[in-house]
Design a protein around this motif. Sequence first.
Motif, PDB file in Angstrom:
ATOM      1  N   ASP A  32       0.851  -1.188   0.000  1.00 49.13           N
ATOM      2  CA  ASP A  32       0.000   0.000   0.000  1.00 49.13           C
ATOM      3  C   ASP A  32       0.886   1.237   0.000  1.00 49.13           C
ATOM      4  OD1 ASP A  32      -2.601  -1.280   0.273  1.00 49.13           O
ATOM      5  OD2 ASP A  32      -1.926  -1.841   2.282  1.00 49.13           O
ATOM      6  N   SER A  33       0.508   2.208  -0.778  1.00 55.17           N
ATOM      7  CA  SER A  33       1.260   3.458  -0.818  1.00 55.17           C
ATOM      8  C   SER A  33       0.260   4.609  -0.785  1.00 55.17           C
ATOM      9  CB  SER A  33       2.119   3.527  -2.082  1.00 55.17           C
ATOM     10  OG  SER A  33       1.342   3.215  -3.235  1.00 55.17           O
ATOM     11  N   LYS A  34      -0.206   4.900   0.415  1.00 56.32           N
ATOM     12  CA  LYS A  34      -1.217   5.927   0.619  1.00 56.32           C
ATOM     13  C   LYS A  34      -0.567   7.201   1.144  1.00 56.32           C
ATOM     14  CE  LYS A  34      -4.549   2.303   1.773  1.00 56.32           C
ATOM     15  NZ  LYS A  34      -5.421   1.726   2.836  1.00 56.32           N
ATOM     16  N   PRO A  35      -1.257   8.343   1.022  1.00 64.93           N
ATOM     17  CA  PRO A  35      -0.664   9.600   1.508  1.00 64.93           C
ATOM     18  C   PRO A  35      -0.264   9.564   2.976  1.00 64.93           C
ATOM     19  CG  PRO A  35      -2.559  10.045   0.120  1.00 64.93           C
ATOM     20  CD  PRO A  35      -2.532   8.564   0.322  1.00 64.93           C
ATOM     21  N   GLY A  36      -1.009   8.842   3.819  1.00 65.64           N
ATOM     22  CA  GLY A  36      -0.702   8.859   5.235  1.00 65.64           C
ATOM     23  C   GLY A  36       0.074   7.667   5.739  1.00 65.64           C
ATOM     24  N   MET A  37       0.322   6.672   4.871  1.00 64.93           N
ATOM     25  CA  MET A  37       0.926   5.430   5.354  1.00 64.93           C
ATOM     26  C   MET A  37       1.552   4.646   4.206  1.00 64.93           C
ATOM     27  SD  MET A  37       0.148   1.875   5.569  1.00 64.93           S
ATOM     28  CE  MET A  37      -1.642   1.682   5.536  1.00 64.93           C
ATOM     29  N   VAL A  38       2.614   3.912   4.532  1.00 65.51           N
ATOM     30  CA  VAL A  38       3.226   3.005   3.569  1.00 65.51           C
ATOM     31  C   VAL A  38       3.288   1.627   4.223  1.00 65.51           C
ATOM     32  CG1 VAL A  38       5.603   3.478   4.296  1.00 65.51           C
ATOM     33  CG2 VAL A  38       5.149   2.640   1.988  1.00 65.51           C
ATOM     34  N   ARG A  39       3.098   0.572   3.418  1.00 66.78           N
ATOM     35  CA  ARG A  39       3.029  -0.788   3.951  1.00 66.78           C
ATOM     36  C   ARG A  39       3.650  -1.737   2.936  1.00 66.78           C
ATOM     37  NH1 ARG A  39      -1.314  -4.554   3.430  1.00 66.78           N
ATOM     38  NH2 ARG A  39      -1.453  -6.055   5.138  1.00 66.78           N
ATOM     39  N   GLY A  40       4.411  -2.726   3.430  1.00 67.84           N
ATOM     40  CA  GLY A  40       5.033  -3.677   2.523  1.00 67.84           C
ATOM     41  C   GLY A  40       5.543  -4.896   3.257  1.00 67.84           C
ATOM     42  N   TRP A  41       6.364  -5.667   2.574  1.00 66.42           N
ATOM     43  CA  TRP A  41       6.972  -6.854   3.175  1.00 66.42           C
ATOM     44  C   TRP A  41       8.384  -7.026   2.640  1.00 66.42           C
ATOM     45  CZ3 TRP A  41       8.186  -9.953  -0.883  1.00 66.42           C
ATOM     46  CH2 TRP A  41       7.352  -9.947  -2.017  1.00 66.42           C
ATOM     47  N   ALA A  42       9.202  -7.726   3.422  1.00 67.08           N
ATOM     48  CA  ALA A  42      10.604  -7.919   3.027  1.00 67.08           C
ATOM     49  C   ALA A  42      11.231  -9.052   3.835  1.00 67.08           C
ATOM     50  CB  ALA A  42      11.400  -6.624   3.231  1.00 67.08           C
ATOM     51  N   GLN A  58      19.258  -1.491  -1.488  1.00 69.90           N
ATOM     52  CA  GLN A  58      18.324  -2.021  -2.475  1.00 69.90           C
ATOM     53  C   GLN A  58      16.984  -1.321  -2.368  1.00 69.90           C
ATOM     54  OE1 GLN A  58      17.738  -6.317  -2.408  1.00 69.90           O
ATOM     55  NE2 GLN A  58      15.687  -6.115  -3.268  1.00 69.90           N
ATOM     56  N   VAL A  59      16.504  -0.792  -3.480  1.00 66.50           N
ATOM     57  CA  VAL A  59      15.220  -0.090  -3.479  1.00 66.50           C
ATOM     58  C   VAL A  59      14.072  -1.096  -3.470  1.00 66.50           C
ATOM     59  CG1 VAL A  59      13.718   1.489  -4.745  1.00 66.50           C
ATOM     60  CG2 VAL A  59      16.184   1.908  -4.674  1.00 66.50           C
ATOM     61  N   ILE A  60      13.206  -0.976  -2.474  1.00 67.83           N
ATOM     62  CA  ILE A  60      12.028  -1.829  -2.396  1.00 67.83           C
ATOM     63  C   ILE A  60      10.914  -1.267  -3.277  1.00 67.83           C
ATOM     64  CG2 ILE A  60      10.211  -2.689  -0.854  1.00 67.83           C
ATOM     65  CD1 ILE A  60      12.306  -2.606   1.403  1.00 67.83           C
ATOM     66  N   GLY A  61      10.742   0.035  -3.222  1.00 67.50           N
ATOM     67  CA  GLY A  61       9.719   0.674  -4.032  1.00 67.50           C
ATOM     68  C   GLY A  61       9.699   2.159  -3.774  1.00 67.50           C
ATOM     69  N   ARG A  62       9.132   2.884  -4.723  1.00 68.89           N
ATOM     70  CA  ARG A  62       8.999   4.339  -4.581  1.00 68.89           C
ATOM     71  C   ARG A  62       7.705   4.772  -5.249  1.00 68.89           C
ATOM     72  NH1 ARG A  62      13.599   3.969  -8.220  1.00 68.89           N
ATOM     73  NH2 ARG A  62      14.996   4.554  -6.503  1.00 68.89           N
ATOM     74  N   TYR A  63       7.173   5.884  -4.775  1.00 67.53           N
ATOM     75  CA  TYR A  63       5.963   6.412  -5.396  1.00 67.53           C
ATOM     76  C   TYR A  63       5.870   7.901  -5.103  1.00 67.53           C
ATOM     77  CZ  TYR A  63       3.747   6.239  -0.735  1.00 67.53           C
ATOM     78  OH  TYR A  63       3.447   6.409   0.592  1.00 67.53           O
TER      79      TYR A  63
END
Length: 314
Positions: free
Chosen positions: A229-239, A307-312
């Motif tokens: 999830d990449s929302k304005p108030g929060m980011v969420r992921g896994w690794a 390592q880049v996981i993600g960007r938005y």
Amino acid sequence: MSAVFFVHIPKTAGTSFRKACEAYFGEDKVLYDYYPDMKETSELVKEWVYQKDDYVGLDSQLSASGKLFLSGHVPAIKYVHLLGVTNTVAFVRDPVQRVVSEYHHHVRNNSYKKDLRTFYTQSHAINRQSRMLNRVPLEALGFIGLTEAYERSLVEINSRYGLAVKSVQLNQGRSDQQASYELDDETLAEIRDLNADDLRFYEHAEKLFQQRTQLFDEGKPYTHAALQDSKPGMVRGWAWYADTEEPVEVAIYVNGHEEVRTFAKEIRPGMLQLSLPRKGYVGFHHKFSKPLKKNDSVECVVASTGQVIGRYTV
């Protein structure tokens, strides 16, 4: 060692790889599932999967018999829960070249008499790669190789799993495997249009492979990771790290400035069917200290390697 599950997508150098693994592990240590009517399918698979429909029973047989390699023209989701996503590997190929190669294979080996267009417009030939790996994120796969970089892929697979599988080339219809099939513009456009999902899928796989290869060359460990999830108030992921059960430390940047570091150690129930490492405790999330504004950029990075996981961008 744990058994390796190879998702054999047709015409991606899969026959070469599975036969090389058969030579390395030994015929008594491999299992094949090419569906019940195929002679290649192992008797254990026919009995426990197609006759008894008992995957737990098959899992017990895998352990008892010391099998080290399972392969077949089957979707990844069929066995990923038994062998684990980190032990699941596949090769992918340029979708246009793959479907044309599969057509010529059927003409050459299966007496297929119809023309190319008839073949590539059939549902089974469309988006076959993304369908076979559906419901398993590419980032989570133990290894995703490229047919076009087969030798390099094999080097990295051997390193990842501590193997010494040698390169062999089998089931090839042309002497020059690096040459592309040439198609007229109309045919090329139609195949690309029909396989739009596979084209996006392949482009994503290429980027992951290039990222992993760069880390390999730099002597840095690879991290399986993605944003959910990449929302304005929060980011969420896994690794999770490919080579250790330690939790991954994630650095989160806003507009190029590090905001926080957090560890990926939250449970991800929706992914448990993949038999995740760390018992599924691989998630991370962060609520931003102040609301992000339009055009703010967010980047999540593995703190130890860059390592880049993600960007938005918001």
